[in-house]
Scaffold this motif. Structure first.
Motif, PDB file in Angstrom:
ATOM      1  N   GLU A 278      -5.905  -0.048   6.006  1.00 32.80           N
ATOM      2  CA  GLU A 278      -6.870   0.150   5.175  1.00 32.80           C
ATOM      3  C   GLU A 278      -8.166   0.879   5.845  1.00 32.80           C
ATOM      4  O   GLU A 278      -8.359   0.483   7.340  1.00 32.80           O
ATOM      5  N   ARG A 292      -3.992  -4.894   7.491  1.00 32.65           N
ATOM      6  CA  ARG A 292      -4.098  -5.683   6.679  1.00 32.65           C
ATOM      7  C   ARG A 292      -3.154  -7.272   6.707  1.00 32.65           C
ATOM      8  O   ARG A 292      -1.975  -6.360   5.912  1.00 32.65           O
ATOM      9  N   GLN A 293      -3.916  -8.088   7.757  1.00 34.01           N
ATOM     10  CA  GLN A 293      -2.556  -8.896   7.989  1.00 34.01           C
ATOM     11  C   GLN A 293      -2.078 -10.051   7.070  1.00 34.01           C
ATOM     12  O   GLN A 293      -0.568 -10.017   7.462  1.00 34.01           O
ATOM     13  N   GLU A 295       0.047  -8.659   5.093  1.00 36.94           N
ATOM     14  CA  GLU A 295       1.130  -8.058   3.770  1.00 36.94           C
ATOM     15  C   GLU A 295       1.929  -7.346   5.731  1.00 36.94           C
ATOM     16  O   GLU A 295       3.466  -7.065   5.906  1.00 36.94           O
TER      17      GLU A 295
END
Length: 405
Positions: A278, A292-293, A295
């Motif tokens: 992001e 976004r860890q 994901e």
């Protein structure tokens, strides 16, 4: 007090000894000679049998060792091309200033499917010795070793095979004639005056080899995420060309690590993805991104083989503090910790540079096992439990002068 011998302790055990007659004596001697000959024959037979057993055992051992070596050579030590073809490789494109403009992680699958993951250069991660910064700056700051450390720290996978390519090498790599590529959004160049030139309009276009570096690097008015869509289009077209004619992939000096992975991807189908991130406000117009860890974890679970994952038990978060003042000390420590599965989340200087002994600090009793693994990976260090709770890291390493990178 004197000490008695065993005979003196049991005098009654000694029987009287009578004097034998001459005939009796001759008969006794004959019996003794016969017994002596039988004992001699028995000893010889035993030696022969023992020698035979040793010879058979030695032959069996040699044969088993040879067959074991052959098994190890085929099952544990595959040929270099096979090993590289199945392990992830990274192709990083750099500009004339040394900044990384594109990072492609090539992950051939064990079967026919593979994955290609594009990493936005502005993705923020902890760079050992330099703190939180963009992946794209790692090569400028510390060359290929720091780029590898940044990517391994970000992704949590073993990335032994990394090639950094400039425009000339990229042109040589794709030199087999024009490449038909579909352009989803027009490629623009913004002049210093603000004038916008359209370099490639929307639709199918034929890319000459010399145009590929600019086609991939030009940002125009777009951000990096939109630019990486163009990279997907290029990879799809190029791998399809190589699938139809594998001989078009040249073997170039300096690209020995990544070429086998490209060839392996071209043989089957490929799943394409961009690292889930992001956008953040980097200030000054910089494009920076935060992972976004959750994901990312889901993507890596599918895309990368489990055997190259670092920290299968969950990656321990490590803070590195330089307690010696040695420049780039954290990079040397990272080279020990990252392959062992640890994740470096903070690097900074300690309160002083006078630490002689490395300290491995943990904060809760259940973290002691992880701290012990850190100590083992470093090869030095004293375990210390801190009474001050710290939630953002699991273990802190204060590097002392006893650490020899």
């Amino acid at each position: 007090m004197t000490t008695a011998s065993p005979t003196e302790l049991a005098p009654d055990a000694v029987e009287p000894h009578a004097t034998p007659s001459p005939s009796t004596e001759r008969a006794r001697r004959r019996r003794e000679r016969r017994r002596a000959r039988r004992r001699q024959q028995a000893r010889i037979a035993s030696r022969i049998a023992l020698s035979a057993v040793l010879v058979v055992g030695l032959v069996t051992f040699i044969r088993s060792g040879r067959s074991g070596d052959a098994h190890d050579a085929s099952a544990v030590k595959p040929t270099p091309t096979t090993a590289r073809g199945l392990l992830p490789a990274v192709l990083a494109q750099r500009d004339a200033a040394g900044a990384i403009t594109a990072v492609s992680v090539l992950a051939p699958g064990s079967g026919s499917d593979g994955h290609l993951i594009l990493v936005p250069p502005g993705t923020m991660t902890e760079l050992p010795s330099y703190g939180l910064d963009a992946v794209g700056r790692s090569f400028q700051l510390g060359g290929a070793p720091l780029l590898r450390a940044a990517l391994e720290n970000l992704l949590g996978v073993n990335l032994e095979h990394i090639d950094v390519i400039d425009d000339a090498s990229l042109t040589a790599l794709v030199a087999a004639g024009p490449l038909r590529v579909h352009v989803d959004s027009q490629v623009e160049q913004v002049e210093p005056s603000g004038l916008v030139n359209v370099l490639w309009p929307v639709g199918d276009t034929d890319l000459l080899p010399g145009d590929v570096p600019r086609f991939l690097a030009e940002r125009g008015q777009q951000n990096d995420l939109a630019r990486l869509v163009r990279h997907h289009a290029f990879w799809k077209a190029w791998l399809a060309r190589l699938h139809a004619d594998p001989a078009l992939l040249p073997r170039l000096p300096g690209l020995e690590d990544v070429t086998p992975a490209i060839a392996a991807l071209a043989k089957g189908s490929v799943q394409y993805a961009t690292l889930p991130v992001e956008a953040l406000d980097g200030g000054g117009g910089d494009q920076v991104y935060r992972v976004r860890q959750s994901e990312l974890d889901a993507l890596l679970e599918v895309a990368l083989p489990r055997k190259v994952a670092l920290g299968a038990e969950g990656r321990t978060r490590v803070q590195l503090l330089n307690g010696t003042g040695v420049v780039a000390e954290a990079q040397q420590v990272a080279q020990r910790l990252l392959p062992a599965g640890f994740r470096i989340v903070v690097t900074a200087n300690a309160k002083s540079f006078s630490y002689r002994e490395t300290q491995v600090v943990f904060y809760r009793r259940e973290q002691q096992a992880a701290a012990t693994r850190v100590q083992r990976a470093l090869g030095v260090g004293k375990l210390v439990r801190s009474r001050q709770p710290l939630d953002v890291v699991d273990v802190t390493v204060v590097v002392g002068s006893d650490f020899k990178g």
